[in-house]
Scaffold this active site. Sequence first.
Site, PDB file in Angstrom:
ATOM      1  N   HIS A 181      -6.113 -26.530   2.410  1.00 15.19           N
ATOM      2  CA  HIS A 181      -6.721 -26.188   3.712  1.00 15.19           C
ATOM      3  C   HIS A 181      -7.528 -24.961   3.642  1.00 15.19           C
ATOM      4  O   HIS A 181      -8.531 -24.865   3.935  1.00 15.19           O
ATOM      5  CB  HIS A 181      -5.608 -26.036   4.963  1.00 15.19           C
ATOM      6  CG  HIS A 181      -5.308 -27.355   5.339  1.00 15.19           C
ATOM      7  ND1 HIS A 181      -4.727 -28.502   4.719  1.00 15.19           N
ATOM      8  CD2 HIS A 181      -5.226 -28.041   6.739  1.00 15.19           C
ATOM      9  CE1 HIS A 181      -4.286 -29.728   5.196  1.00 15.19           C
ATOM     10  NE2 HIS A 181      -4.577 -29.370   6.419  1.00 15.19           N
ATOM     11  N   HIS A 222       3.078 -23.812   4.194  1.00 18.07           N
ATOM     12  CA  HIS A 222       3.191 -23.293   2.862  1.00 18.07           C
ATOM     13  C   HIS A 222       3.740 -22.040   2.853  1.00 18.07           C
ATOM     14  O   HIS A 222       4.018 -21.381   4.154  1.00 18.07           O
ATOM     15  CB  HIS A 222       1.312 -23.053   2.572  1.00 18.07           C
ATOM     16  CG  HIS A 222       0.767 -24.195   2.208  1.00 18.07           C
ATOM     17  ND1 HIS A 222       0.586 -24.691   0.662  1.00 18.07           N
ATOM     18  CD2 HIS A 222      -0.057 -25.232   2.610  1.00 18.07           C
ATOM     19  CE1 HIS A 222      -0.013 -25.488   0.505  1.00 18.07           C
ATOM     20  NE2 HIS A 222      -0.395 -25.877   1.528  1.00 18.07           N
ATOM     21  N   ASP A 226       0.901 -19.201  -1.090  1.00 15.46           N
ATOM     22  CA  ASP A 226      -0.099 -20.189  -1.331  1.00 15.46           C
ATOM     23  C   ASP A 226      -1.492 -19.904  -0.502  1.00 15.46           C
ATOM     24  O   ASP A 226      -2.275 -19.910  -0.856  1.00 15.46           O
ATOM     25  CB  ASP A 226       0.507 -21.586  -0.684  1.00 15.46           C
ATOM     26  CG  ASP A 226       1.818 -21.629  -1.431  1.00 15.46           C
ATOM     27  OD1 ASP A 226       2.108 -21.627  -2.302  1.00 15.46           O
ATOM     28  OD2 ASP A 226       2.628 -22.645  -0.385  1.00 15.46           O
TER      29      ASP A 226
END
Length: 247
Positions: A181, A222, A226
């Site tokens: 994302h 996450h 990350d």
Amino acid sequence: MSFYIGRKASKLCKRVCAETATEIKLLAENWKYILAGLIFQYIHGLAARGVHYIHRPGPILQDVGFFLVPELGQEKGYISESVFTTIFLSFVLWTFHPFIFKIKKIYTVLIWCRVLAFLVACQFLRIITFYSTQLPGPNYHCREGSKLATLPPPNSVLEVLFINFPRGVLYGCGDLIFSSHMIFSLVFVRSYHKYGTRRIIKLCAWLAVISQSIFIVASRKHYTVDVAVAWYTVNLVVFFVDKQLPG
């Protein structure tokens, strides 16, 4: 009044037709790059699906972001997705604005060639990292006790190739470092920052990415690492790849 509206509509129609003709010509020259970029999106999805087969749930790792950012809870996980969807759709619509508006700084085909090049480079690095080390997923469906945390061995090659779309994409596990994302959002926002014309929109876009980073951690989708790795990796990749592409 009707004459004025008809005149405006005629001008708009001519603009759309002229822009379409130009973009078709550019597409004929660059379709291989567009196609290659789109194919790699599937390869990236296939890789993310593949790592789910070897994901093993375990205790959630110690994370400074989880300590600092209050947990939103599973029922509010849609917040980060809503921010991402807003960024995604806004950018896609913006890339097609030359068909409508006079103010023009980009060609739709050329901007997508660049964007896909950035995405492919970042996703290639992402595949390497999440296959190098598999971390126990912090997301709710990836935790111990969840039926979705592990996948049984596939019954056929087709089962893997079809990646169980869209469920397999929404409920994947193991593809952690670094956030996909964030790759999309940072690439889109950096591209608008370079080619966009509205300063206030640029500011809002960066604020949206920052808020998305926080919501991703708050949703426990996450680990903080990350998101942090995505911030410097994507920016560095875009910086260096952009220098190699024709202006």
